[in-house]
Scaffold this motif. Structure first.
Motif, PDB file in Angstrom:
ATOM      1  N   ASN A  87       0.892  -1.164   0.000  1.00 51.17           N
ATOM      2  CA  ASN A  87       0.000   0.000   0.000  1.00 51.17           C
ATOM      3  C   ASN A  87       0.927   1.209   0.000  1.00 51.17           C
ATOM      4  OD1 ASN A  87      -1.797   2.053   0.445  1.00 51.17           O
ATOM      5  ND2 ASN A  87      -2.714   1.171   2.283  1.00 51.17           N
ATOM      6  N   GLU A  88       1.398   1.555  -1.177  1.00 52.00           N
ATOM      7  CA  GLU A  88       2.486   2.532  -1.263  1.00 52.00           C
ATOM      8  C   GLU A  88       2.135   3.869  -0.632  1.00 52.00           C
ATOM      9  OE1 GLU A  88       3.268   5.437  -3.171  1.00 52.00           O
ATOM     10  OE2 GLU A  88       1.344   5.593  -4.142  1.00 52.00           O
ATOM     11  N   ALA A  89       0.897   4.274  -0.698  1.00 48.78           N
ATOM     12  CA  ALA A  89       0.529   5.568  -0.111  1.00 48.78           C
ATOM     13  C   ALA A  89       0.778   5.563   1.401  1.00 48.78           C
ATOM     14  CB  ALA A  89      -0.931   5.901  -0.409  1.00 48.78           C
ATOM     15  N   PHE A  90       0.489   4.447   2.054  1.00 48.84           N
ATOM     16  CA  PHE A  90       0.723   4.342   3.497  1.00 48.84           C
ATOM     17  C   PHE A  90       2.219   4.334   3.803  1.00 48.84           C
ATOM     18  CE2 PHE A  90       1.768   1.694   7.162  1.00 48.84           C
ATOM     19  CZ  PHE A  90       1.130   2.398   8.167  1.00 48.84           C
ATOM     20  N   ASP A  91       2.953   3.408   3.213  1.00 44.85           N
ATOM     21  CA  ASP A  91       4.372   3.275   3.542  1.00 44.85           C
ATOM     22  C   ASP A  91       5.176   4.509   3.140  1.00 44.85           C
ATOM     23  OD1 ASP A  91       4.655   0.496   4.731  1.00 44.85           O
ATOM     24  OD2 ASP A  91       3.568   0.061   2.894  1.00 44.85           O
ATOM     25  N   ARG A  92       4.828   5.096   1.998  1.00 50.81           N
ATOM     26  CA  ARG A  92       5.511   6.325   1.572  1.00 50.81           C
ATOM     27  C   ARG A  92       5.247   7.446   2.569  1.00 50.81           C
ATOM     28  NH1 ARG A  92       3.190   9.932  -1.653  1.00 50.81           N
ATOM     29  NH2 ARG A  92       1.811   8.329  -2.530  1.00 50.81           N
ATOM     30  N   SER A  93       4.005   7.576   3.019  1.00 47.27           N
ATOM     31  CA  SER A  93       3.702   8.653   3.969  1.00 47.27           C
ATOM     32  C   SER A  93       4.353   8.394   5.322  1.00 47.27           C
ATOM     33  CB  SER A  93       2.197   8.868   4.120  1.00 47.27           C
ATOM     34  OG  SER A  93       1.587   7.818   4.819  1.00 47.27           O
ATOM     35  N   THR A 118       1.878  -2.864  -5.165  1.00 44.89           N
ATOM     36  CA  THR A 118       1.318  -4.177  -5.468  1.00 44.89           C
ATOM     37  C   THR A 118      -0.169  -4.254  -5.127  1.00 44.89           C
ATOM     38  OG1 THR A 118       2.210  -5.022  -3.372  1.00 44.89           O
ATOM     39  CG2 THR A 118       3.487  -5.461  -5.378  1.00 44.89           C
ATOM     40  N   LEU A 119      -0.650  -3.446  -4.201  1.00 42.81           N
ATOM     41  CA  LEU A 119      -2.090  -3.403  -3.918  1.00 42.81           C
ATOM     42  C   LEU A 119      -2.850  -2.980  -5.180  1.00 42.81           C
ATOM     43  CD1 LEU A 119      -4.553  -3.458  -1.976  1.00 42.81           C
ATOM     44  CD2 LEU A 119      -4.003  -1.086  -1.414  1.00 42.81           C
ATOM     45  N   LYS A 120      -2.407  -1.901  -5.808  1.00 44.77           N
ATOM     46  CA  LYS A 120      -3.057  -1.423  -7.032  1.00 44.77           C
ATOM     47  C   LYS A 120      -2.912  -2.437  -8.165  1.00 44.77           C
ATOM     48  CE  LYS A 120      -2.382   3.445  -5.921  1.00 44.77           C
ATOM     49  NZ  LYS A 120      -1.553   4.622  -6.156  1.00 44.77           N
ATOM     50  N   ILE A 121      -1.726  -3.015  -8.289  1.00 38.83           N
ATOM     51  CA  ILE A 121      -1.474  -3.991  -9.358  1.00 38.83           C
ATOM     52  C   ILE A 121      -2.436  -5.170  -9.243  1.00 38.83           C
ATOM     53  CG2 ILE A 121       0.186  -5.742 -10.153  1.00 38.83           C
ATOM     54  CD1 ILE A 121       2.409  -3.609  -9.474  1.00 38.83           C
ATOM     55  N   SER A 131      -5.794  -7.463  -0.215  1.00 38.66           N
ATOM     56  CA  SER A 131      -4.878  -7.276   0.917  1.00 38.66           C
ATOM     57  C   SER A 131      -3.642  -8.149   0.716  1.00 38.66           C
ATOM     58  CB  SER A 131      -5.576  -7.629   2.231  1.00 38.66           C
ATOM     59  OG  SER A 131      -6.039  -8.968   2.191  1.00 38.66           O
ATOM     60  N   LEU A 132      -2.560  -7.787   1.366  1.00 32.86           N
ATOM     61  CA  LEU A 132      -1.295  -8.496   1.194  1.00 32.86           C
ATOM     62  C   LEU A 132      -1.439  -9.975   1.525  1.00 32.86           C
ATOM     63  CD1 LEU A 132       1.734  -8.342   0.516  1.00 32.86           C
ATOM     64  CD2 LEU A 132       2.143  -7.807   2.927  1.00 32.86           C
ATOM     65  N   ASP A 133      -2.105 -10.292   2.619  1.00 34.91           N
ATOM     66  CA  ASP A 133      -2.234 -11.696   3.006  1.00 34.91           C
ATOM     67  C   ASP A 133      -3.032 -12.493   1.968  1.00 34.91           C
ATOM     68  OD1 ASP A 133      -4.476 -10.189   3.866  1.00 34.91           O
ATOM     69  OD2 ASP A 133      -4.922 -11.590   5.479  1.00 34.91           O
ATOM     70  N   VAL A 134      -4.098 -11.918   1.432  1.00 37.72           N
ATOM     71  CA  VAL A 134      -4.907 -12.611   0.430  1.00 37.72           C
ATOM     72  C   VAL A 134      -4.118 -12.792  -0.871  1.00 37.72           C
ATOM     73  CG1 VAL A 134      -6.972 -12.415  -1.041  1.00 37.72           C
ATOM     74  CG2 VAL A 134      -7.117 -11.924   1.413  1.00 37.72           C
ATOM     75  N   CYS A 135      -3.451 -11.738  -1.314  1.00 41.72           N
ATOM     76  CA  CYS A 135      -2.656 -11.834  -2.548  1.00 41.72           C
ATOM     77  C   CYS A 135      -1.563 -12.888  -2.414  1.00 41.72           C
ATOM     78  CB  CYS A 135      -2.044 -10.487  -2.901  1.00 41.72           C
ATOM     79  SG  CYS A 135      -3.234  -9.239  -3.427  1.00 41.72           S
ATOM     80  N   CYS A 136      -0.860 -12.870  -1.288  1.00 46.09           N
ATOM     81  CA  CYS A 136       0.215 -13.844  -1.084  1.00 46.09           C
ATOM     82  C   CYS A 136      -0.335 -15.261  -1.034  1.00 46.09           C
ATOM     83  CB  CYS A 136       1.002 -13.517   0.184  1.00 46.09           C
ATOM     84  SG  CYS A 136       2.115 -12.105  -0.014  1.00 46.09           S
ATOM     85  N   LYS A 137      -1.440 -15.458  -0.351  1.00 45.37           N
ATOM     86  CA  LYS A 137      -2.039 -16.798  -0.281  1.00 45.37           C
ATOM     87  C   LYS A 137      -2.410 -17.296  -1.677  1.00 45.37           C
ATOM     88  CE  LYS A 137      -5.455 -19.581   2.076  1.00 45.37           C
ATOM     89  NZ  LYS A 137      -6.405 -19.681   3.144  1.00 45.37           N
ATOM     90  N   ARG A 138      -3.043 -16.438  -2.469  1.00 44.98           N
ATOM     91  CA  ARG A 138      -3.446 -16.831  -3.824  1.00 44.98           C
ATOM     92  C   ARG A 138      -2.245 -17.112  -4.722  1.00 44.98           C
ATOM     93  NH1 ARG A 138      -8.259 -13.351  -6.372  1.00 44.98           N
ATOM     94  NH2 ARG A 138      -7.717 -14.738  -8.094  1.00 44.98           N
ATOM     95  N   GLN A 139      -1.122 -16.452  -4.441  1.00 47.18           N
ATOM     96  CA  GLN A 139       0.079 -16.645  -5.260  1.00 47.18           C
ATOM     97  C   GLN A 139       1.023 -17.704  -4.670  1.00 47.18           C
ATOM     98  OE1 GLN A 139       1.086 -15.334  -8.270  1.00 47.18           O
ATOM     99  NE2 GLN A 139      -1.012 -14.589  -8.413  1.00 47.18           N
ATOM    100  N   GLY A 140       0.633 -18.312  -3.538  1.00 50.38           N
ATOM    101  CA  GLY A 140       1.470 -19.354  -2.930  1.00 50.38           C
ATOM    102  C   GLY A 140       2.718 -18.819  -2.253  1.00 50.38           C
TER     103      GLY A 140
END
Length: 164
Positions: A87-93, A118-121, A131-140
């Protein structure tokens, strides 16, 4: 494929309250460096909500360096690089506000005002939720969610998989 993936955890709802950072440096598509650190937030103050999310407490950071103490390690991994966050907006800020709080010059990093996200992607790929956890789970991708280094690694792997 050269970039640095970064993830911050914060101690309170204030963006300048970084309490952990994780960074993964990728060169030529391979992870070449990992860095993580606990950071003592201002006044070592935590909100119950944030601690409930990541599990980091005042005791964990009582002897940790304040942000200026870890900043040289962060700077050498970010300066002039492509930066990726989930979530680049969060981490960048968080980076900008924490640097501002400690009177550090963000412009010296020579990085883009907008990072790869990667959230936007993955939202654009149709992931819902993305969300990061869902994306990672789906991608193994193995993930210990809300542990900064694991989150940065998960983000790096998502970005690599997207660009293969």
């Amino acid at each position: 494929m050269n970039f640095t993936a970064i993830d911050f955890e914060t101690a309170t709802g204030k963006r300048h309250s970084a309490c952990a950072v994780g960074m993964i440096t990728v060169e030529n598509g391979k992870i070449i460096d990992k860095y993580d650190a606990l950071i003592q937030p201002p006044n070592n103050e935590y909100s119950w909500y944030n601690t409930n999310v990541h599990g980091i407490t005042e005791d964990d950071t009582a002897n940790a360096l304040f942000f200026p103490g870890v900043y040289p390690e962060i700077r050498k991994r970010l300066a002039g690089k492509t930066i990726v966050a989930h979530n680049e907006a969060f981490d960048r800020s968080v980076l900008q506000k924490t640097m501002e709080y400690y009177d550090l010059d963000y412009s010296e990093l020579n990085i883009s005002n907008q990072w790869e996200c990667t959230l936007k992607i993955y939202r654009e790929k149709g992931y819902n939720p993305a969300s990061l956890d869902v994306c990672c789970k789906r991608q193994g991708i193995k993930l210990n969610h809300h542990e900064a280094l694991s989150d940065a690694r998960g983000c790096a792997m998502l970005f690599l998989k997207h660009n293969i």
